[in-house]
Design an enzyme around this catalytic site. Structure first.
Site, PDB file in Angstrom:
ATOM      1  N   ASN A   1     -11.377 -11.469  57.873  1.00 47.37           N
ATOM      2  CA  ASN A   1     -10.605 -10.560  58.727  1.00 47.37           C
ATOM      3  C   ASN A   1      -9.142 -10.677  58.298  1.00 47.37           C
ATOM      4  O   ASN A   1      -8.486 -11.666  58.620  1.00 47.37           O
ATOM      5  CB  ASN A   1     -10.774 -10.979  60.201  1.00 47.37           C
ATOM      6  CG  ASN A   1      -9.863 -10.197  61.126  1.00 47.37           C
ATOM      7  OD1 ASN A   1      -9.339  -9.144  60.763  1.00 47.37           O
ATOM      8  ND2 ASN A   1      -9.664 -10.715  62.335  1.00 47.37           N
ATOM      9  N   TRP A   2      -8.678  -9.669  57.559  1.00 41.65           N
ATOM     10  CA  TRP A   2      -7.306  -9.741  57.027  1.00 41.65           C
ATOM     11  C   TRP A   2      -6.245  -9.563  58.114  1.00 41.65           C
ATOM     12  O   TRP A   2      -5.082  -9.783  57.881  1.00 41.65           O
ATOM     13  CB  TRP A   2      -7.091  -8.656  55.971  1.00 41.65           C
ATOM     14  CG  TRP A   2      -7.850  -8.853  54.698  1.00 41.65           C
ATOM     15  CD1 TRP A   2      -8.730  -9.859  54.398  1.00 41.65           C
ATOM     16  CD2 TRP A   2      -7.792  -8.004  53.539  1.00 41.65           C
ATOM     17  NE1 TRP A   2      -9.214  -9.682  53.124  1.00 41.65           N
ATOM     18  CE2 TRP A   2      -8.667  -8.557  52.571  1.00 41.65           C
ATOM     19  CE3 TRP A   2      -7.108  -6.835  53.224  1.00 41.65           C
ATOM     20  CZ2 TRP A   2      -8.844  -7.981  51.321  1.00 41.65           C
ATOM     21  CZ3 TRP A   2      -7.285  -6.249  51.980  1.00 41.65           C
ATOM     22  CH2 TRP A   2      -8.146  -6.828  51.036  1.00 41.65           C
ATOM     23  N   LYS A   3      -6.647  -9.089  59.280  1.00 42.39           N
ATOM     24  CA  LYS A   3      -5.697  -8.740  60.356  1.00 42.39           C
ATOM     25  C   LYS A   3      -4.647  -7.772  59.794  1.00 42.39           C
ATOM     26  O   LYS A   3      -4.970  -6.968  58.924  1.00 42.39           O
ATOM     27  CB  LYS A   3      -5.062  -9.998  60.938  1.00 42.39           C
ATOM     28  CG  LYS A   3      -6.099 -11.076  61.274  1.00 42.39           C
ATOM     29  CD  LYS A   3      -5.556 -12.135  62.170  1.00 42.39           C
ATOM     30  CE  LYS A   3      -6.568 -13.266  62.296  1.00 42.39           C
ATOM     31  NZ  LYS A   3      -6.433 -14.025  63.504  1.00 42.39           N
TER      32      LYS A   3
ATOM     33  N   HIS B   1     -12.355  -8.210  69.032  1.00 42.65           N
ATOM     34  CA  HIS B   1     -11.604  -9.399  68.587  1.00 42.65           C
ATOM     35  C   HIS B   1     -10.654  -9.824  69.707  1.00 42.65           C
ATOM     36  O   HIS B   1     -10.105  -8.984  70.418  1.00 42.65           O
ATOM     37  CB  HIS B   1     -10.825  -9.080  67.305  1.00 42.65           C
ATOM     38  CG  HIS B   1     -10.275 -10.315  66.658  1.00 42.65           C
ATOM     39  ND1 HIS B   1      -9.116 -10.909  67.104  1.00 42.65           N
ATOM     40  CD2 HIS B   1     -10.726 -11.085  65.636  1.00 42.65           C
ATOM     41  CE1 HIS B   1      -8.890 -11.994  66.376  1.00 42.65           C
ATOM     42  NE2 HIS B   1      -9.845 -12.119  65.472  1.00 42.65           N
TER      43      HIS B   1
ATOM     44  N   GLU C   1      -7.705 -10.705  69.689  1.00 42.56           N
ATOM     45  CA  GLU C   1      -6.349 -10.114  69.626  1.00 42.56           C
ATOM     46  C   GLU C   1      -6.350  -8.693  70.200  1.00 42.56           C
ATOM     47  O   GLU C   1      -5.350  -8.250  70.756  1.00 42.56           O
ATOM     48  CB  GLU C   1      -5.836 -10.163  68.174  1.00 42.56           C
ATOM     49  CG  GLU C   1      -5.488 -11.594  67.781  1.00 42.56           C
ATOM     50  CD  GLU C   1      -5.653 -11.942  66.319  1.00 42.56           C
ATOM     51  OE1 GLU C   1      -5.713 -11.035  65.475  1.00 42.56           O
ATOM     52  OE2 GLU C   1      -5.751 -13.159  66.018  1.00 42.56           O
TER      53      GLU C   1
ATOM     54  N   GLU D   1     -16.004 -16.700  68.800  1.00 44.33           N
ATOM     55  CA  GLU D   1     -14.671 -17.139  68.394  1.00 44.33           C
ATOM     56  C   GLU D   1     -13.935 -17.707  69.612  1.00 44.33           C
ATOM     57  O   GLU D   1     -13.328 -16.951  70.378  1.00 44.33           O
ATOM     58  CB  GLU D   1     -13.873 -15.960  67.841  1.00 44.33           C
ATOM     59  CG  GLU D   1     -14.506 -15.310  66.638  1.00 44.33           C
ATOM     60  CD  GLU D   1     -13.464 -14.640  65.757  1.00 44.33           C
ATOM     61  OE1 GLU D   1     -13.312 -15.058  64.611  1.00 44.33           O
ATOM     62  OE2 GLU D   1     -12.791 -13.724  66.234  1.00 44.33           O
TER      63      GLU D   1
ATOM     64  N   GLY E   1      -6.469 -19.134  64.695  1.00 44.69           N
ATOM     65  CA  GLY E   1      -5.124 -19.215  64.120  1.00 44.69           C
ATOM     66  C   GLY E   1      -4.315 -20.405  64.617  1.00 44.69           C
ATOM     67  O   GLY E   1      -3.108 -20.479  64.397  1.00 44.69           O
TER      68      GLY E   1
ATOM     69  N   SER F   1     -10.169 -20.951  62.913  1.00 51.72           N
ATOM     70  CA  SER F   1      -9.616 -21.962  62.001  1.00 51.72           C
ATOM     71  C   SER F   1     -10.670 -22.575  61.079  1.00 51.72           C
ATOM     72  O   SER F   1     -10.637 -23.769  60.784  1.00 51.72           O
ATOM     73  CB  SER F   1      -8.874 -23.053  62.779  1.00 51.72           C
ATOM     74  OG  SER F   1      -7.787 -22.484  63.484  1.00 51.72           O
TER      75      SER F   1
ATOM     76  N   GLY G   1     -10.246 -15.707  59.444  1.00 52.14           N
ATOM     77  CA  GLY G   1      -8.945 -15.031  59.512  1.00 52.14           C
ATOM     78  C   GLY G   1      -8.025 -15.541  58.419  1.00 52.14           C
ATOM     79  O   GLY G   1      -8.118 -15.130  57.261  1.00 52.14           O
ATOM     80  N   GLY G   2      -7.144 -16.463  58.775  1.00 51.90           N
ATOM     81  CA  GLY G   2      -6.109 -16.952  57.852  1.00 51.90           C
ATOM     82  C   GLY G   2      -6.642 -17.323  56.474  1.00 51.90           C
ATOM     83  O   GLY G   2      -6.054 -16.933  55.445  1.00 51.90           O
TER      84      GLY G   2
HETATM   85  C1  PEP Z   1     -10.113 -14.410  63.263  1.00 49.30           C
HETATM   86  O1  PEP Z   1      -9.102 -13.749  63.198  1.00 49.30           O
HETATM   87  O2  PEP Z   1     -11.177 -13.862  63.546  1.00 49.30           O
HETATM   88  C2  PEP Z   1     -10.029 -15.850  62.999  1.00 49.30           C
HETATM   89  C3  PEP Z   1     -11.106 -16.584  63.182  1.00 49.30           C
HETATM   90  O3  PEP Z   1      -8.818 -16.339  62.588  1.00 49.30           O
HETATM   91  P1  PEP Z   1      -8.525 -17.790  61.975  1.00 49.30           P
HETATM   92  O4  PEP Z   1      -9.607 -18.066  60.957  1.00 49.30           O
HETATM   93  O5  PEP Z   1      -7.175 -17.656  61.328  1.00 49.30           O
HETATM   94  O6  PEP Z   1      -8.547 -18.759  63.090  1.00 49.30           O
END
Ligand code: PEP
Length: 252
Positions: free
Chosen positions: A9-11, A97, A99, A169, A175, A215, A236-237
């Protein structure tokens, strides 16, 4: 046997040129070193979708969006519909998500509407659920996830549910560098599968892919993915760094 998936997930990261170069490089990597059993999905900003469809070696890698409109078409300035996403060649869309839930106040009813529209448009849905820190501390995490699934997803008929991937999640892990322990992830994934079994039966529950997100990184992926009800990750990251992303895919 259920499908293993690692989805990035590039956000809201990477301009058009950066995104296409990144996708090209990841695609090249998996052409030379196939990803084994795992399906690898890139969930990108809308602007990258049509360019990426030209780049990806379909079958090895697929791609999708991170959100879609809650209406099919019309006077909704700034929105992008599920049909438009599908028309780029995308196969997936992330719905719900954390966010989107927190910054854009998307509630279970709206997410249910988006899920139905996305499925009707021919997309597969990666439906996110998860509790915030306070809810876990108060021991309400199972109740919260159950409500999110019942109101967001469980109105679907079985044949539509089979096109859904659930991503657990925990919001406190997204994050933040905090990760659910492999046992915490397994406990919740097992619970989610039991809810799906109750509602849709054994067969549907057994083939359902449930991803962990929060994470996830090369150093913890293998241990989390080794749990029996964890079928991969939503990343994500770490999906923005090629070495980390491919290492996570390889951990599966
Ligand atoms: C996400 O955005 O779905 C996510 C899991 O982010 P991260 O891996 O950065 O915690």
């Amino acid at each position: 046997m259920r499908k293993k998936i690692v989805a990035g997930n590039w956000k809201m990261n990477m301009n058009l040129e950066e995104g296409l170069l990144f996708a090209k490089s990841v695609n090249q990597y998996f052409m030379e070193k196939p990803s084994g059993k795992a399906e690898v999905i890139l969930c990108t900003p809308f602007i990258h979708l049509s360019g990426i469809s030209e780049i990806l070696n379909k079958g090895k890698m697929t791609f999708g969006a991170q959100n879609c409109a809650s209406e099919p078409s019309g006077a909704y300035t700034g929105e992008v519909s599920a049909m438009m996403i599908k028309s780029t060649g995308a196969e997936y869309v992330i719905i719900g998500h954390s966010e989107r839930r927190s910054f854009y106040h998307e509630d279970d009813r709206l997410l249910n509407k988006k899920t139905i529209l996305a499925l009707n448009s021919g997309l597969k849905v990666i439906f996110c659920c998860g509790e915030v820190k306070g809810e876990r501390e108060e021991g309400k995490h199972f109740i919260v996830v159950k409500r999110q699934l019942e109101e967001g997803l469980f109105t679907l008929p079985t044949e539509e549910m089979e096109k859904v991937v659930i991503a657990y999640e925990p919001v406190w892990a997204i994050g933040t560098g905090l990760t659910a322990t492999p046992d915490q992830a397994q406990e919740m994934h097992k619970y989610i599968r039991s809810l799906v079994r109750e509602k849709y039966g054994k067969e549907c529950a057994e083939i359902l892919t449930i991803l962990y997100g929060g994470s996830c990184k090369p150093s913890n992926a293998q241990e989390i993915f080794s749990k029996p009800d964890v079928d991969g990750g939503l990343i994500g990251g770490a999906s923005l760094k090629k070495e980390d992303f491919v290492a996570i895919v390889e951990a599966i």
